[in-house]
Design a protein around this motif. Structure first.
Motif, mmCIF file in Angstrom:
data_model
loop_
_atom_site.group_PDB
_atom_site.id
_atom_site.type_symbol
_atom_site.label_atom_id
_atom_site.label_comp_id
_atom_site.label_asym_id
_atom_site.label_seq_id
_atom_site.Cartn_x
_atom_site.Cartn_y
_atom_site.Cartn_z
ATOM 1 N N SER A 89 0.230 6.772 -16.226
ATOM 2 C CA SER A 89 -0.687 5.630 -16.278
ATOM 3 C C SER A 89 -2.105 6.112 -16.002
ATOM 4 C CB SER A 89 -0.280 4.587 -15.236
ATOM 5 O OG SER A 89 1.041 4.155 -15.465
ATOM 6 N N PRO A 90 -3.119 5.276 -16.302
ATOM 7 C CA PRO A 90 -4.497 5.653 -15.941
ATOM 8 C C PRO A 90 -4.609 5.912 -14.442
ATOM 9 C CG PRO A 90 -4.477 3.751 -17.392
ATOM 10 C CD PRO A 90 -3.048 4.014 -17.035
ATOM 11 N N ARG A 91 -5.500 6.831 -14.077
ATOM 12 C CA ARG A 91 -5.619 7.225 -12.666
ATOM 13 C C ARG A 91 -6.006 6.061 -11.769
ATOM 14 N NH1 ARG A 91 -8.634 13.109 -12.774
ATOM 15 N NH2 ARG A 91 -7.178 14.129 -14.201
ATOM 16 N N ILE A 92 -6.739 5.090 -12.333
ATOM 17 C CA ILE A 92 -7.162 3.960 -11.515
ATOM 18 C C ILE A 92 -5.947 3.160 -11.036
ATOM 19 C CG2 ILE A 92 -7.476 2.429 -13.483
ATOM 20 C CD1 ILE A 92 -9.672 2.525 -10.341
ATOM 21 N N SER A 93 -4.875 3.125 -11.850
ATOM 22 C CA SER A 93 -3.661 2.400 -11.453
ATOM 23 C C SER A 93 -3.025 3.045 -10.230
ATOM 24 C CB SER A 93 -2.661 2.379 -12.615
ATOM 25 O OG SER A 93 -3.223 1.783 -13.740
ATOM 26 N N ALA A 94 -2.918 4.372 -10.262
ATOM 27 C CA ALA A 94 -2.338 5.087 -9.119
ATOM 28 C C ALA A 94 -3.221 4.956 -7.887
ATOM 29 C CB ALA A 94 -2.145 6.556 -9.479
ATOM 30 N N LEU A 95 -4.549 4.960 -8.096
ATOM 31 C CA LEU A 95 -5.469 4.847 -6.967
ATOM 32 C C LEU A 95 -5.333 3.483 -6.298
ATOM 33 C CD1 LEU A 95 -7.796 6.219 -5.421
ATOM 34 C CD2 LEU A 95 -9.363 5.127 -7.030
ATOM 35 N N ILE A 96 -5.258 2.424 -7.106
ATOM 36 C CA ILE A 96 -5.095 1.074 -6.543
ATOM 37 C C ILE A 96 -3.751 0.968 -5.833
ATOM 38 C CG2 ILE A 96 -4.822 -1.352 -7.170
ATOM 39 C CD1 ILE A 96 -6.822 -0.810 -9.454
ATOM 40 N N THR A 97 -2.718 1.566 -6.409
ATOM 41 C CA THR A 97 -1.400 1.552 -5.763
ATOM 42 C C THR A 97 -1.443 2.269 -4.417
ATOM 43 O OG1 THR A 97 -0.343 1.548 -7.923
ATOM 44 C CG2 THR A 97 1.016 2.209 -6.059
ATOM 45 N N ALA A 98 -2.173 3.399 -4.366
ATOM 46 C CA ALA A 98 -2.277 4.145 -3.103
ATOM 47 C C ALA A 98 -2.937 3.292 -2.018
ATOM 48 C CB ALA A 98 -3.083 5.426 -3.330
ATOM 49 N N ILE A 99 -3.976 2.545 -2.398
ATOM 50 C CA ILE A 99 -4.624 1.657 -1.420
ATOM 51 C C ILE A 99 -3.645 0.569 -0.968
ATOM 52 C CG2 ILE A 99 -6.501 -0.008 -1.106
ATOM 53 C CD1 ILE A 99 -8.135 1.686 -3.103
ATOM 54 N N GLY A 100 -2.869 0.033 -1.934
ATOM 55 C CA GLY A 100 -1.875 -0.976 -1.580
ATOM 56 C C GLY A 100 -0.809 -0.437 -0.633
ATOM 57 N N VAL A 101 -0.336 0.773 -0.896
ATOM 58 C CA VAL A 101 0.669 1.393 -0.012
ATOM 59 C C VAL A 101 0.080 1.594 1.387
ATOM 60 C CG1 VAL A 101 2.016 3.485 0.396
ATOM 61 C CG2 VAL A 101 1.880 2.527 -1.894
ATOM 62 N N SER A 102 -1.197 2.004 1.427
ATOM 63 C CA SER A 102 -1.857 2.215 2.715
ATOM 64 C C SER A 102 -1.888 0.917 3.527
ATOM 65 C CB SER A 102 -3.283 2.729 2.476
ATOM 66 O OG SER A 102 -4.015 2.749 3.675
ATOM 67 N N LEU A 103 -2.310 -0.175 2.892
ATOM 68 C CA LEU A 103 -2.370 -1.464 3.593
ATOM 69 C C LEU A 103 -0.974 -1.932 3.991
ATOM 70 C CD1 LEU A 103 -5.051 -3.237 1.369
ATOM 71 C CD2 LEU A 103 -5.349 -2.384 3.703
ATOM 72 N N PHE A 104 0.014 -1.691 3.126
ATOM 73 C CA PHE A 104 1.395 -2.089 3.443
ATOM 74 C C PHE A 104 1.888 -1.375 4.706
ATOM 75 C CE2 PHE A 104 5.948 -1.174 3.098
ATOM 76 C CZ PHE A 104 6.454 -2.470 3.059
ATOM 77 N N ILE A 105 1.619 -0.059 4.798
ATOM 78 C CA ILE A 105 2.077 0.697 5.968
ATOM 79 C C ILE A 105 1.352 0.235 7.232
ATOM 80 C CG2 ILE A 105 2.136 2.993 7.016
ATOM 81 C CD1 ILE A 105 2.491 4.158 4.217
ATOM 82 N N GLU A 106 0.034 0.032 7.115
ATOM 83 C CA GLU A 106 -0.740 -0.371 8.304
ATOM 84 C C GLU A 106 -0.263 -1.720 8.850
ATOM 85 O OE1 GLU A 106 -4.754 -0.379 6.952
ATOM 86 O OE2 GLU A 106 -4.806 1.797 6.654
ATOM 87 N N TYR A 107 -0.217 -2.715 7.969
ATOM 88 C CA TYR A 107 0.100 -4.044 8.454
ATOM 89 C C TYR A 107 1.600 -4.253 8.608
ATOM 90 C CZ TYR A 107 -4.802 -4.844 8.232
ATOM 91 O OH TYR A 107 -6.153 -4.734 8.480
ATOM 92 N N GLY A 108 2.420 -3.457 7.919
ATOM 93 C CA GLY A 108 3.851 -3.459 8.200
ATOM 94 C C GLY A 108 4.132 -2.940 9.605
ATOM 95 N N THR A 109 3.396 -1.904 10.005
ATOM 96 C CA THR A 109 3.554 -1.364 11.362
ATOM 97 C C THR A 109 3.120 -2.396 12.408
ATOM 98 O OG1 THR A 109 3.111 0.844 10.508
ATOM 99 C CG2 THR A 109 2.944 0.556 12.879
ATOM 100 N N ILE A 110 2.007 -3.083 12.124
ATOM 101 C CA ILE A 110 1.547 -4.117 13.055
ATOM 102 C C ILE A 110 2.582 -5.247 13.147
ATOM 103 C CG2 ILE A 110 -0.192 -5.937 13.368
ATOM 104 C CD1 ILE A 110 -2.248 -3.989 12.242
ATOM 105 N N TYR A 111 3.181 -5.619 12.017
ATOM 106 C CA TYR A 111 4.198 -6.693 12.021
ATOM 107 C C TYR A 111 5.422 -6.281 12.852
ATOM 108 C CZ TYR A 111 7.688 -9.973 10.277
ATOM 109 O OH TYR A 111 8.674 -10.923 10.196
ATOM 110 N N VAL A 112 5.807 -5.016 12.753
ATOM 111 C CA VAL A 112 7.029 -4.559 13.426
ATOM 112 C C VAL A 112 6.817 -4.400 14.928
ATOM 113 C CG1 VAL A 112 8.626 -2.606 13.641
ATOM 114 C CG2 VAL A 112 7.993 -3.477 11.380
#
Length: 292
Positions: A89-112
Motif C-alpha cells: 500500500s502507499p506509505r502514508i497508509s502504513a504511517l497512519i496505521t502506525a500512529i493508530g497502533v501507537s494510540l491503541f497501545i497507549e490508551y489500551g494500557t491506561i484502560y487496563v
C-alpha cells in the motif's frame, strides 16, 4: 574533569536512545516503514520489567530477559496484525496505521491499569559508587553502559555473522530478488520486528532504573527522540543509529549542564530540523537518487 563526567552521563542517556533508535532504523531498512508504535513497545517493556520485579519478584536480569522476550512477541504481533497487509500500500497508509497502533497501545494500557505513574524499585541494583580517576560511576550508569554495549555487539554479530542477519541484509537490499533466491521474506521481516522490539524492551527497563518513574505515555518523547537519533545517524543504518543516539544523549547532557535544562527536549528537535536541512541522509546515510 567535570567535562569527562558529563560525557559519561551523556553516553549513559544516549545508550537508551540508541537501543530504541535501532528498532526504528532496522524496520525502516527492511520495509521502509517509520514505526511510530515503537516508542510504545519501549513503554510496555518498562512495565513488563516493573511488574516482573515487583509482582513476580524476579531479579533484575531475569526481568530484563522476560521484558525482551515479551516485547519481541508483541513486536511480531503488531507486524502481523497491523502492517503485513499494507506492505504494497502507499506509505502514508502504513504511517497512519502506525500512529493508530501507537494510540491503541497507549490508551489500551491506561484502560487496563490506569494512568497513574509507578516508581521503579530502587533496590533492583546494589547501592554502589565507583570512583575512577576522579570520575563517579554509580551502579545504574554501569548497568546501562554494560547492557547497551553487550546488546549492540550482539546485534552486530547477528546482522553480520548469522544466516538470519544475511537474510535481513538481502531483504533490505531487494526483497523481490531475495524471495527469488529462496529467502522467506515474511519470516525475515517478523524477525526484524522481534529483534528491534526486544531492544526497545531492554531500553524500557534500563530507562525505568535510570529515571525511576514510568507511566503509560512515557514512550512518546523518548520514542520521538530516538527517531531523531535514527535520522541523525542516517535512518536505515545500524551504526548510524548507535552514533546518533550517543550524540543526542551528549547534546542533551551538555545543554542541561550549561543551565538550560528546560531546553533539553527542544535541542533534539532543533537537531532534527538542522539535519533535514543540511544533510537529510544523516551522518552515516547515503544519498539515493531516484530515476523518474
Amino acid at each position: 574533569m567535570e567535562i569527562f563526567q558529563q560525557i559519561i552521563n551523556g553516553i549513559s542517556v544516549g545508550s537508551i536512545y540508541a537501543l530504541i533508535a535501532l528498532g526504528y532504523t532496522m524496520v525502516y531498512g527492511i520495509v521502509k516503514l517509520i514505526n511510530f508504535a515503537h516508542g510504545d513497545v519501549f513503554m510496555l517493556g518498562a512495565f513488563i520489567g516493573f511488574y516482573s520485579i515487583t509482582a513476580l519478584h524476579l531479579g533484575l536480569i531475569p526481568a530484563l530477559l522476560l521484558s525482551m522476550i515479551l516485547t519481541a512477541l508483541i513486536g511480531v504481533i503488531i507486524e502481523r496484525v497491523a502492517y503485513k497487509r499494507l506492505r504494497n500500500s502507499p506509505r502514508i497508509s502504513a504511517l497512519i496505521t502506525a500512529i493508530g497502533v501507537s494510540l491503541f497501545i497507549e490508551y489500551g494500557t491506561i484502560y487496563v491499569r490506569g494512568a497513574q505513574p509507578e516508581a521503579y524499585p530502587g533496590n533492583a541494583l546494589p547501592d554502589m559508587v565507583l570512583n575512577l580517576f576522579g570520575l563517579t560511576l554509580n551502579a545504574d550508569a554501569l548497568f546501562i553502559l554494560g547492557v547497551s554495549i553487550l546488546l549492540m555487539i550482539l546485534l552486530q554479530y547477528i546482522v553480520h555473522r548469522t544466516k538470519v542477519g544475511k537474510a535481513m541484509r538481502a531483504v533490505s537490499h531487494d526483497a523481490e530478488t531475495a524471495r527469488l533466491m529462496g529467502i522467506n521474506v515474511d519470516t525475515t521481516i517478523s524477525v526484524t520486528f522481534a529483534i528491534g522490539s526486544s531492544l526497545a524492551g531492554a531500553a524500557g527497563v534500563i530507562f525505568g532504573l535510570y529515571y525511576t518513574k514510568i507511566d503509560p505515555l512515557m514512550g512518546i518523547i523518548p520514542g520521538l527522540k530516538a527517531f531523531v537519533a535514527a535520522v541523525l545517524g542516517g535512518i536505515g543504518s545500524i551504526p548510524g543509529a548507535m552514533a546518533g543516539g550517543m550524540l543526542l544523549g551528549l547534546v542533551e547532557t551538555f545543554v542541561s549542564a550549561a543551565g538550560f535544562s528546560l531546553w533539553r527536549d527542544a535541542a533534539a528537535f532543533v537537531i532534527l530540523i538542522l539535519i533535514l536541512i543540511f544533510k537529510p541522509s544523516g551522518l552515516f546515510g547515503q544519498n539515493v537518487k531516484e530515476k523518474v
